[in-house]
Design an enzyme around this catalytic site. Structure first.
Site, mmCIF file in Angstrom:
data_model
loop_
_atom_site.group_PDB
_atom_site.id
_atom_site.type_symbol
_atom_site.label_atom_id
_atom_site.label_comp_id
_atom_site.label_asym_id
_atom_site.label_seq_id
_atom_site.Cartn_x
_atom_site.Cartn_y
_atom_site.Cartn_z
ATOM 1 N N LYS A 28 0.856 -1.195 0.000
ATOM 2 C CA LYS A 28 0.000 0.000 0.000
ATOM 3 C C LYS A 28 0.890 1.243 0.000
ATOM 4 C CE LYS A 28 -1.752 2.876 2.740
ATOM 5 N NZ LYS A 28 -1.632 4.085 1.902
ATOM 6 N N GLU B 43 10.345 1.748 10.092
ATOM 7 C CA GLU B 43 11.392 2.735 9.769
ATOM 8 C C GLU B 43 10.722 4.093 9.880
ATOM 9 O OE1 GLU B 43 14.393 1.775 9.319
ATOM 10 O OE2 GLU B 43 13.995 -0.361 9.057
ATOM 11 N N CYS C 5 14.211 11.088 5.795
ATOM 12 C CA CYS C 5 14.300 10.674 7.201
ATOM 13 C C CYS C 5 15.719 10.797 7.733
ATOM 14 C CB CYS C 5 13.806 9.238 7.342
ATOM 15 S SG CYS C 5 14.653 8.101 6.246
ATOM 16 N N GLU D 24 11.190 16.732 14.100
ATOM 17 C CA GLU D 24 11.461 16.450 12.687
ATOM 18 C C GLU D 24 10.631 17.414 11.840
ATOM 19 O OE1 GLU D 24 9.801 12.906 10.731
ATOM 20 O OE2 GLU D 24 11.778 12.568 9.854
HETATM 21 P P1 NAD Z 1 2.886 8.727 7.153
HETATM 22 O O1 NAD Z 1 3.208 8.071 8.453
HETATM 23 O O2 NAD Z 1 1.905 9.826 7.158
HETATM 24 O O3 NAD Z 1 2.364 7.639 6.095
HETATM 25 C C1 NAD Z 1 3.108 6.481 5.787
HETATM 26 C C2 NAD Z 1 2.157 5.433 5.241
HETATM 27 O O4 NAD Z 1 1.281 5.019 6.283
HETATM 28 C C3 NAD Z 1 1.274 5.902 4.103
HETATM 29 O O5 NAD Z 1 1.147 4.871 3.143
HETATM 30 C C4 NAD Z 1 -0.050 6.169 4.805
HETATM 31 O O6 NAD Z 1 -1.163 6.096 3.946
HETATM 32 C C5 NAD Z 1 -0.057 5.047 5.829
HETATM 33 N N1 NAD Z 1 -0.955 5.256 6.974
HETATM 34 C C6 NAD Z 1 -1.330 6.430 7.531
HETATM 35 N N2 NAD Z 1 -2.176 6.205 8.556
HETATM 36 C C7 NAD Z 1 -2.317 4.849 8.658
HETATM 37 C C8 NAD Z 1 -3.055 3.989 9.532
HETATM 38 N N3 NAD Z 1 -3.817 4.466 10.515
HETATM 39 N N4 NAD Z 1 -2.953 2.653 9.354
HETATM 40 C C9 NAD Z 1 -2.173 2.156 8.387
HETATM 41 N N5 NAD Z 1 -1.476 2.908 7.514
HETATM 42 C C10 NAD Z 1 -1.537 4.251 7.661
HETATM 43 O O7 NAD Z 1 4.323 9.188 6.590
HETATM 44 P P2 NAD Z 1 4.639 10.068 5.295
HETATM 45 O O8 NAD Z 1 4.184 11.459 5.585
HETATM 46 O O9 NAD Z 1 4.176 9.361 4.066
HETATM 47 O O10 NAD Z 1 6.231 10.010 5.288
HETATM 48 C C11 NAD Z 1 7.027 10.877 6.009
HETATM 49 C C12 NAD Z 1 7.571 10.212 7.266
HETATM 50 O O11 NAD Z 1 8.228 8.991 6.939
HETATM 51 C C13 NAD Z 1 8.627 11.047 7.969
HETATM 52 O O12 NAD Z 1 8.424 11.019 9.362
HETATM 53 C C14 NAD Z 1 9.921 10.343 7.622
HETATM 54 O O13 NAD Z 1 10.976 10.557 8.527
HETATM 55 C C15 NAD Z 1 9.487 8.925 7.568
HETATM 56 N N6 NAD Z 1 10.410 8.144 6.755
HETATM 57 C C16 NAD Z 1 11.246 7.261 7.376
HETATM 58 C C17 NAD Z 1 12.158 6.535 6.629
HETATM 59 C C18 NAD Z 1 13.085 5.549 7.287
HETATM 60 O O14 NAD Z 1 13.599 4.677 6.594
HETATM 61 N N7 NAD Z 1 13.317 5.624 8.590
HETATM 62 C C19 NAD Z 1 12.200 6.702 5.250
HETATM 63 C C20 NAD Z 1 11.335 7.596 4.656
HETATM 64 C C21 NAD Z 1 10.429 8.305 5.421
#
Ligand code: NAD
Length: 477
Positions: free
Chosen positions: A175, A250, A284, A381
């Site tokens: 997803k 992650e 990230c 962040e």
């Molecule tokens: P997000 O947490 O808003 O969304 C990530 C995913 O989770 C999306 O596919 C979203 O639709 C899904 N999601 C949201 N609510 C959910 C729920 N209740 N149940 C299941 N799935 C749900 O993150 P984002 O805004 O897409 O990405 C940015 C964040 O990701 C930043 O905090 C960044 O640091 C982190 N990030 C971490 C890494 C790493 O490897 N550590 C890499 C890239 C991004």
């Protein structure tokens, strides 16, 4: 009709999702909506989970390793042949510079190549047990693994999640983030072309609250591989708890960049802007807290600001662009709120923080000095093009400040004194750290965070092992 997939891929079929709300796909450089994508409902997530389980049981799990290797190598090849298409699509959807998007698509092919090769190296152990007899372990696939991915590196992170899970013999329901599902859908299409059996890799765009939630709670899903924010990561862990689903998370970061006066600090000043402003700070691993030894602080800041001002910001389709727009209007506003907060508190914005003229979600990279350690911009962040720099004099006190955070993902140490660099690297509480470099990610090496930056590791053999269960078998004498 678009020339890229916009439907759900379930059990080998491309289907219009029955979700009433289709996902609007916006080009961040122009603010234009250029596509609409189907959105999966909880029912469709259920269909995908069942098809994934059937594909797992009916052949993928028991496929000879050499055959699985061949199919994943085919997929790596198809990705490689489509790097340009994938990159163009990613740049249109995310706003990232086309050169970066090409690099990421190619890196995705390499991830599949690596795990195709790793299949023959996933081994158990033989263990001398006290009872005599013969004891050994098997690493067995789990079943259906859910991959839930963010919008900042949509294609590459999808590859990080999908490749080790498939290589270990699981099926995957992917997803992607609702803002950026296009290259994940194309990965599904390329997997079909590469000959992966129906249901082995399915792609179901949709909202986090409906599709993501349904996937994370589906009883057939045995593991959730998640990359995203710390807040949603914590929700995923709670959703997984009832079924004791395995999770790998992650999450966010607030990584340090530590520069000692004995380093080649001019080089560090020239290279460090891209350690935080690459991908417009939506990374990230962004090294958004900088610790500069006092004796070189003023000179470092001057050179860092000059290097920042020389970055080429603009149209991400332009080959020379280094920094494109942010992914969305709300994401830009969030970054601007941190910049306004710093300004209101009397901190110095040395450059940037304003919008260039014209459309698109652009924001000039902001360099902030004079911050205090309790400032929001220092602690949280931001996930945008904002960096804070502070001087330090004492190594022990600096390390205390470095570790005074809930995050622990990445970071850099710059010093030409090897024992100091290693001493500091060992003491920084993070899953990844680089010395005299900004490189955090290597396909062959584990990547992930300490503390609220995550649980488990992507990449390397660690990720593949984490997509298996260990079974111990004892044969009596
Ligand atoms: P997000 O947490 O808003 O969304 C990530 C995913 O989770 C999306 O596919 C979203 O639709 C899904 N999601 C949201 N609510 C959910 C729920 N209740 N149940 C299941 N799935 C749900 O993150 P984002 O805004 O897409 O990405 C940015 C964040 O990701 C930043 O905090 C960044 O640091 C982190 N990030 C971490 C890494 C790493 O490897 N550590 C890499 C890239 C991004």
């Amino acid at each position: 009709m678009s020339d890229f997939p916009t439907q759900l891929l379930i059990n080998g079929q491309w289907l219009d999702g029955s979700g009433a709300k289709r996902l609007a796909i916006v080009n961040p450089a122009t603010e234009e909506t250029f596509a609409e994508v189907s959105s999966a409902t909880a029912d469709e997530i259920g269909q995908a989970a069942e098809a994934g389980q059937a594909a797992f049981e009916s052949g993928w799990r028991d496929m000879p390793p050499g055959e699985r290797t061949r199919l994943l190598r085919n997929l790596a090849k198809r990705i490689h042949e489509n790097v340009e298409t994938l990159a163009q699509l990613e740049t249109r959807n995310v706003g990232k510079p086309i050169g970066d998007a090409r690099w990421e698509a190619d890196a995705g092919a390499k991830v599949f190549d690596y795990y195709a090769g790793a299949i023959g190296h996933l081994c158990g152990q033989t263990i001398p047990v006290a009872r005599g007899g013969f004891d050994f372990t098997l690493r067995q696939p789990m079943g259906v693994i859910a991959a839930i991915t963010p919008w900042n590196f949509p294609f590459l992170i999808a590859c990080w999640k999908v490749a080790p899970a498939l290589a270990a013999g699981n099926s995957v329901v992917l997803k992607p983030a609702s803002l950026t599902p296009l290259t994940a859908l194309m990965l599904g299409q390329l997997a079909q072309e590469a000959g992966l059996p129906d249901g082995v890799l399915q792609v179901v765009p949709g909202s986090g609250s409906e599709a993501g939630n349904a996937l994370a709670t589906h009883p057939l899903v045995r593991k959730i591989g998640f990359t995203g924010s710390t807040e949603v990561g914590a929700t995923i862990m709670k959703l997984a708890a009832d079924d004791i689903k395995r999770v790998s998370l992650e999450l966010g970061g607030k990584s340090p960049n530590i520069v000692f006066a004995d380093a080649d600090w001019q080089r560090a000043a020239a290279e460090s802007p891209m350690s935080v402003f690459a991908n417009t700070g939506q990374d990230c691993c962004a090294r958004s807290r900088m610790f500069i030894e006092q004796s070189v602080f003023d000179g470092f800041v001057d050179q860092f600001v000059a290097a920042t001002e020389s970055l080429k910001i603009g149209n991400p389709m332009d080959e020379a662009t280094q920094v494109g727009p942010m992914v969305s209007a709300p994401q830009r506003e969030l970054s601007e709120s941190y910049i306004a907060g710093a300004r209101d508190a009397g901190r110095e914005i040395r450059t940037g923080g304003d919008r260039p003229n014209g459309g698109g979600f652009y924001l000039n990279p902001a360099v902030v000095t004079g911050v205090e350690t309790e400032d929001r911009a220092w602690r949280e962040e931001i996930f945008g093009p904002v960096v804070c720099l502070r001087p330090f004099t004492d190594e022990t006190e600096m390390l205390r400040e470095v570790n005074d955070t809930n995050f622990g993902l990445s970071g850099s140490v710059w010093s030409n004194d090897l024992s100091r660099a290693l001493r500091v690297a060992r003491q920084v509480e993070s899953g990844v750290i680089s010395i005299n470099s900004h490189s955090s990610v290597h396909t062959e090496a584990p990547f992930g965070g300490f503390k609220r930056s995550g649980l488990g590791r992507d990449l390397g053999m660690s990720a593949m092992e984490a997509c298996t269960e260990v079974k111990n078998i004892y044969v009596g004498e």
